[in-house]
Design a protein around this motif. Structure first.
Motif, PDB file in Angstrom:
ATOM      1  N   TRP A  19       8.828 -20.656  81.373  1.00 29.24           N
ATOM      2  CA  TRP A  19       9.198 -20.011  82.536  1.00 29.24           C
ATOM      3  C   TRP A  19      10.527 -19.346  82.203  1.00 29.24           C
ATOM      4  O   TRP A  19      10.650 -18.290  82.708  1.00 29.24           O
ATOM      5  N   TRP A  20      11.424 -20.025  81.421  1.00 28.73           N
ATOM      6  CA  TRP A  20      12.911 -19.345  81.172  1.00 28.73           C
ATOM      7  C   TRP A  20      12.664 -18.050  80.531  1.00 28.73           C
ATOM      8  O   TRP A  20      13.490 -17.179  80.486  1.00 28.73           O
ATOM      9  N   LYS A  21      11.692 -17.841  79.569  1.00 22.21           N
ATOM     10  CA  LYS A  21      11.561 -17.018  78.688  1.00 22.21           C
ATOM     11  C   LYS A  21      11.659 -15.473  79.380  1.00 22.21           C
ATOM     12  O   LYS A  21      11.143 -15.365  80.562  1.00 22.21           O
ATOM     13  N   PRO A  22      12.510 -14.636  79.037  1.00 23.74           N
ATOM     14  CA  PRO A  22      12.562 -13.281  79.661  1.00 23.74           C
ATOM     15  C   PRO A  22      11.278 -12.708  79.898  1.00 23.74           C
ATOM     16  O   PRO A  22      11.036 -12.076  81.193  1.00 23.74           O
ATOM     17  N   GLU A  23      10.346 -12.673  79.143  1.00 25.09           N
ATOM     18  CA  GLU A  23       8.962 -12.119  79.345  1.00 25.09           C
ATOM     19  C   GLU A  23       8.194 -12.965  80.526  1.00 25.09           C
ATOM     20  O   GLU A  23       7.123 -12.120  80.983  1.00 25.09           O
ATOM     21  N   ASN A  24       8.659 -13.922  80.773  1.00 29.91           N
ATOM     22  CA  ASN A  24       7.966 -14.674  81.955  1.00 29.91           C
ATOM     23  C   ASN A  24       8.448 -14.894  83.091  1.00 29.91           C
ATOM     24  O   ASN A  24       7.714 -14.795  84.230  1.00 29.91           O
ATOM     25  N   GLY A  25       9.822 -14.750  83.187  1.00 33.14           N
ATOM     26  CA  GLY A  25      10.494 -15.171  84.435  1.00 33.14           C
ATOM     27  C   GLY A  25      10.394 -13.999  85.507  1.00 33.14           C
ATOM     28  O   GLY A  25      10.519 -12.832  85.087  1.00 33.14           O
ATOM     29  N   MET A  26      10.232 -14.216  86.867  1.00 27.26           N
ATOM     30  CA  MET A  26      10.073 -13.149  87.777  1.00 27.26           C
ATOM     31  C   MET A  26      11.329 -12.276  87.953  1.00 27.26           C
ATOM     32  O   MET A  26      11.239 -11.412  88.438  1.00 27.26           O
ATOM     33  N   LEU A  27      12.462 -12.814  87.510  1.00 25.42           N
ATOM     34  CA  LEU A  27      13.803 -12.222  87.806  1.00 25.42           C
ATOM     35  C   LEU A  27      14.085 -11.489  86.503  1.00 25.42           C
ATOM     36  O   LEU A  27      15.175 -10.684  86.538  1.00 25.42           O
ATOM     37  N   THR A  28      13.084 -11.665  85.535  1.00 28.58           N
ATOM     38  CA  THR A  28      13.714 -10.767  84.369  1.00 28.58           C
ATOM     39  C   THR A  28      12.400  -9.994  83.633  1.00 28.58           C
ATOM     40  O   THR A  28      12.874  -9.033  82.963  1.00 28.58           O
ATOM     41  N   LYS A  29      11.392 -10.086  83.959  1.00 28.99           N
ATOM     42  CA  LYS A  29      10.210  -9.598  83.021  1.00 28.99           C
ATOM     43  C   LYS A  29      10.005  -8.354  83.264  1.00 28.99           C
ATOM     44  O   LYS A  29       9.376  -7.543  82.753  1.00 28.99           O
ATOM     45  N   TYR A  30      10.344  -7.759  84.639  1.00 31.94           N
ATOM     46  CA  TYR A  30      10.375  -6.458  84.854  1.00 31.94           C
ATOM     47  C   TYR A  30      11.627  -5.711  84.755  1.00 31.94           C
ATOM     48  O   TYR A  30      11.612  -4.389  85.269  1.00 31.94           O
ATOM     49  N   ARG A  31      12.614  -6.106  84.327  1.00 31.45           N
ATOM     50  CA  ARG A  31      13.875  -5.245  84.087  1.00 31.45           C
ATOM     51  C   ARG A  31      13.686  -3.916  83.375  1.00 31.45           C
ATOM     52  O   ARG A  31      12.913  -3.990  82.439  1.00 31.45           O
ATOM     53  N   THR A  32      14.497  -2.938  83.800  1.00 33.41           N
ATOM     54  CA  THR A  32      14.523  -1.647  83.240  1.00 33.41           C
ATOM     55  C   THR A  32      15.707  -1.749  82.202  1.00 33.41           C
ATOM     56  O   THR A  32      16.947  -2.459  82.463  1.00 33.41           O
ATOM     57  N   PRO A  33      15.896  -0.721  81.598  1.00 38.59           N
ATOM     58  CA  PRO A  33      17.203  -0.652  80.698  1.00 38.59           C
ATOM     59  C   PRO A  33      18.400  -0.274  81.501  1.00 38.59           C
ATOM     60  O   PRO A  33      19.727  -0.835  81.327  1.00 38.59           O
ATOM     61  N   GLU A  34      18.265   0.479  82.626  1.00 40.72           N
ATOM     62  CA  GLU A  34      19.030   0.640  83.568  1.00 40.72           C
ATOM     63  C   GLU A  34      19.638  -0.476  84.487  1.00 40.72           C
ATOM     64  O   GLU A  34      20.924  -0.784  84.676  1.00 40.72           O
ATOM     65  N   TYR A  35      18.713  -1.235  84.606  1.00 39.09           N
ATOM     66  CA  TYR A  35      19.043  -2.435  85.425  1.00 39.09           C
ATOM     67  C   TYR A  35      19.872  -3.471  84.400  1.00 39.09           C
ATOM     68  O   TYR A  35      20.714  -4.037  84.665  1.00 39.09           O
ATOM     69  N   ILE A  36      19.411  -3.579  83.158  1.00 43.73           N
ATOM     70  CA  ILE A  36      20.310  -4.523  82.192  1.00 43.73           C
ATOM     71  C   ILE A  36      21.626  -3.968  82.051  1.00 43.73           C
ATOM     72  O   ILE A  36      22.612  -4.728  81.857  1.00 43.73           O
ATOM     73  N   ALA A  37      21.750  -2.777  81.924  1.00 48.65           N
ATOM     74  CA  ALA A  37      23.193  -2.165  81.972  1.00 48.65           C
ATOM     75  C   ALA A  37      24.019  -2.228  82.984  1.00 48.65           C
ATOM     76  O   ALA A  37      25.113  -2.412  82.811  1.00 48.65           O
ATOM     77  N   MET A  38      23.151  -2.096  84.127  1.00 48.72           N
ATOM     78  CA  MET A  38      24.195  -2.371  85.547  1.00 48.72           C
ATOM     79  C   MET A  38      24.602  -3.853  85.423  1.00 48.72           C
ATOM     80  O   MET A  38      25.614  -4.087  85.994  1.00 48.72           O
ATOM     81  N   ARG A  39      23.436  -4.634  85.109  1.00 50.64           N
ATOM     82  CA  ARG A  39      23.960  -6.072  85.179  1.00 50.64           C
ATOM     83  C   ARG A  39      25.101  -6.409  84.207  1.00 50.64           C
ATOM     84  O   ARG A  39      26.159  -7.230  84.695  1.00 50.64           O
ATOM     85  N   LYS A  40      25.192  -5.898  83.249  1.00 48.16           N
ATOM     86  CA  LYS A  40      26.404  -6.041  82.123  1.00 48.16           C
ATOM     87  C   LYS A  40      27.564  -5.593  82.708  1.00 48.16           C
ATOM     88  O   LYS A  40      28.609  -6.431  82.600  1.00 48.16           O
ATOM     89  N   ARG A  41      27.692  -4.224  83.394  1.00 48.62           N
ATOM     90  CA  ARG A  41      28.717  -3.913  84.018  1.00 48.62           C
ATOM     91  C   ARG A  41      29.244  -4.599  85.338  1.00 48.62           C
ATOM     92  O   ARG A  41      30.387  -4.935  85.295  1.00 48.62           O
ATOM     93  N   GLU A  42      28.151  -5.051  86.096  1.00 46.97           N
ATOM     94  CA  GLU A  42      28.534  -6.060  87.284  1.00 46.97           C
ATOM     95  C   GLU A  42      29.461  -7.264  86.690  1.00 46.97           C
ATOM     96  O   GLU A  42      30.330  -7.717  87.552  1.00 46.97           O
ATOM     97  N   TYR A  43      28.859  -7.951  85.885  1.00 45.60           N
ATOM     98  CA  TYR A  43      29.111  -9.087  85.373  1.00 45.60           C
ATOM     99  C   TYR A  43      30.537  -8.942  84.828  1.00 45.60           C
ATOM    100  O   TYR A  43      31.668  -9.824  85.191  1.00 45.60           O
ATOM    101  N   ALA A  44      30.737  -7.866  83.981  1.00 51.78           N
ATOM    102  CA  ALA A  44      32.234  -7.748  83.549  1.00 51.78           C
ATOM    103  C   ALA A  44      33.117  -7.420  84.564  1.00 51.78           C
ATOM    104  O   ALA A  44      34.523  -8.101  84.668  1.00 51.78           O
ATOM    105  N   LYS A  45      32.904  -6.732  85.688  1.00 51.25           N
ATOM    106  CA  LYS A  45      33.621  -6.418  86.855  1.00 51.25           C
ATOM    107  C   LYS A  45      33.919  -7.938  87.905  1.00 51.25           C
ATOM    108  O   LYS A  45      35.000  -8.070  87.987  1.00 51.25           O
ATOM    109  N   MET A  46      32.870  -8.674  87.683  1.00 53.84           N
ATOM    110  CA  MET A  46      33.143  -9.897  88.126  1.00 53.84           C
ATOM    111  C   MET A  46      34.109 -10.707  87.716  1.00 53.84           C
ATOM    112  O   MET A  46      35.347 -11.359  88.302  1.00 53.84           O
ATOM    113  N   LEU A  47      34.206 -10.715  86.272  1.00 55.85           N
ATOM    114  CA  LEU A  47      35.416 -11.530  85.544  1.00 55.85           C
ATOM    115  C   LEU A  47      36.917 -10.928  85.937  1.00 55.85           C
ATOM    116  O   LEU A  47      37.484 -11.867  85.959  1.00 55.85           O
ATOM    117  N   GLU A  48      36.718  -9.640  85.900  1.00 55.48           N
ATOM    118  CA  GLU A  48      38.003  -9.168  86.263  1.00 55.48           C
ATOM    119  C   GLU A  48      38.521  -9.512  87.578  1.00 55.48           C
ATOM    120  O   GLU A  48      39.452  -9.764  87.990  1.00 55.48           O
TER     121      GLU A  48
END
Length: 474
Positions: free
Chosen positions: A319-348
């Protein structure tokens, strides 16, 4: 585990840890060559090694070269498997946990069994069921859905009668239901914690009295267009279209658009004003960075073997695998890029919020992929340091701040006379390197010491035969 617990809890006689260095965030600086005398479940004395009189019957542990910290708290957790989770927590020095959603009867019974020394485990503070609006995506086994203010108030009263320690609010609550919950909880002296509902602004939640905000660092409170962001979040058309067409990638695509707009309109001045309000209102934040990291970099974590997978069933690893998880398997490239940007901002923003005066809490959100009871709390402390906090400030999020938040500051979270003896003895200095938190010599649980062999036994008992790392490689 019950037999092991009874053996530990039946130990008698005092305990003395001598020649140790105490690292207590409430004091602010290490104290060297100290002795800690434990009698029963409490600390009886703390002082210089030569100043504390040790009774003859006391078991003495020479702590030369070792470091003592208060027991750790995981302030946002769920149970994956209680039989294993409790063992992994104790073995990692996590001696308190705030359970943020579970089946009331099961969680409350376990909490009470531990409190009455019938079960070995961390002290549990529990919310029980979550309160959300209709069509909640939270686990229906422990979710109360409300649509009217009368239902919202009744849910709070019911949870109070069942013995809840707090009320957890969730994403889909309407404004009227949310404020009704806050009002009723205040009457019943129950703290309200949890998610920031989509219809509520960060400042509104703080002013209404929500005691803690979970996940992230409340970045929406820094947007100069938070009102527009809220309207976009409340627009359900993309979700309805996804259900109609079965094109579930529409959902992460919408989230990416909404959150990118929020990040594009982020103002440090606006964010700092929000942090000052949170500090003034004594609103705590639990960033759960380890969870945010897992969901942001899940592809990397999935590709990297982790020895801790031996504590996870083969079924759950799938279930943890990205292709199986409900929070991950439908991700778009834009969503992945946004999450990385949001995570970096959170650390700041984590050290920024802390500097302004916001109290931060360490939490893991166990059950999210690539999180492990006990172990991930150590990961969270490392991420606090990576974000810019000092090791002492990071330790504060798992010791001093939880005891303050929970109203336990006179009995928990300090290494002082009269406090409950919940301690972790380390073989290396955590202030020199926060990773030294992993080098646990022993743990003292309510006055009873578990040595390294006993901790290893707990971890061994928590393993799943033929699971873990080998399952991922098959």
């Amino acid at each position: 585990m019950l037999g092991f617990a009874r053996a530990v809890l039946a130990q008698s006689g005092g305990l003395a840890l001598t020649h140790v260095t105490i690292v207590d965030p409430s004091v602010g600086k290490p104290r060297q060559d100290m002795t800690i005398l434990v009698r029963g479940s409490d600390i009886a004395a703390v002082g210089r090694a030569k100043q504390v009189m040790i009774p003859i019957s006391t078991k003495v542990i020479d702590g030369t070269g070792k470091f003592v910290i208060p027991g750790l708290w995981d302030m946002h957790s769920h149970f994956r498997d209680t039989g294993r989770d409790l063992k992994m927590d104790i073995a990692n020095g996590v001696l308190g946990t705030r359970n943020m959603g579970g089946v009331a009867k099961e969680v409350f019974l376990l909490r009470d069994a531990i409190a009455h020394s019938q079960q070995l485990g961390p002290k549990i503070v529990a919310c029980g069921p979550i309160i959300d609006g209709p069509n909640s995506w939270s686990n229906p086994q422990f979710t109360i859905s409300v649509t009217t203010t009368d239902e919202a108030r009744a849910a709070v009263v019911s949870l109070k009668q069942q013995g809840t320690d707090c009320i957890k609010v969730y994403d889909g609550l309407s404004r009227d239901c949310y404020f009704a919950i806050l009002d009723e909880a205040k009457k019943l002296d129950l703290p309200v914690v949890g998610h920031l509902p989509s219809a509520i602004s960060v400042r509104e939640a703080s002013d209404a009295g929500q005691r803690s905000l979970e996940h992230g660092i409340a970045l929406a409170g820094g947007s100069t267009m938070e009102g527009d962001y809220i309207k976009r979040r409340l627009d359900q058309s993309a979700f309805q279209e996804a259900l109609r067409t079965k094109n579930f990638a529409l959902i992460p695509a919408k989230i990416a658009r909404d959150n990118t707009m929020m990040l594009d309109t982020f103002s440090q001045e606006h964010a700092d004003a929000t942090y000052r309000l949170l500090a003034k209102n004594n609103t705590f934040i639990t960033p759960t960075m380890v969870t945010e990291r897992s969901l942001t970099f899940i592809d990397d974590l999935n590709a990297k073997p982790d020895a801790r997978m031996q504590y996870v069933s083969a079924e759950e690893l799938q279930w943890w695998k990205p292709e199986n998880g409900m929070l991950t398997k439908y991700r778009t490239p834009e969503y992945i890029a946004m999450r990385k940007r949001e995570y970096a901002k959170m650390l700041e923003e984590v050290p920024r919020a802390q500097t302004v005066g916001v109290h931060l809490l360490a939490g893991t959100d166990i059950t999210i992929p690539y999180t492990y009871p006990g172990f991930s709390l150590h990961d969270e402390l490392k991420l606090f340091v990576e974000a810019g906090l000092t090791p002492m400030q990071a330790l504060e999020t798992a010791t001093t701040n939880p005891s303050l938040f929970l109203g336990l500051s006179k009995t928990w979270g300090r290494v002082e006379r009269g406090y409950t003896a919940n301690l972790v003895l380390l073989n290396a200095d955590p202030l020199e390197d926060i990773s030294n938190m992993n080098k646990i010599d022993s743990v003292v649980v309510s006055g009873q010491r578990l040595d390294r062999a006993q901790l290893d036994q707990l971890l061994n008992d928590a393993k799943i035969p033929d699971a873990g790392i080998s399952s991922q490689q098959r």
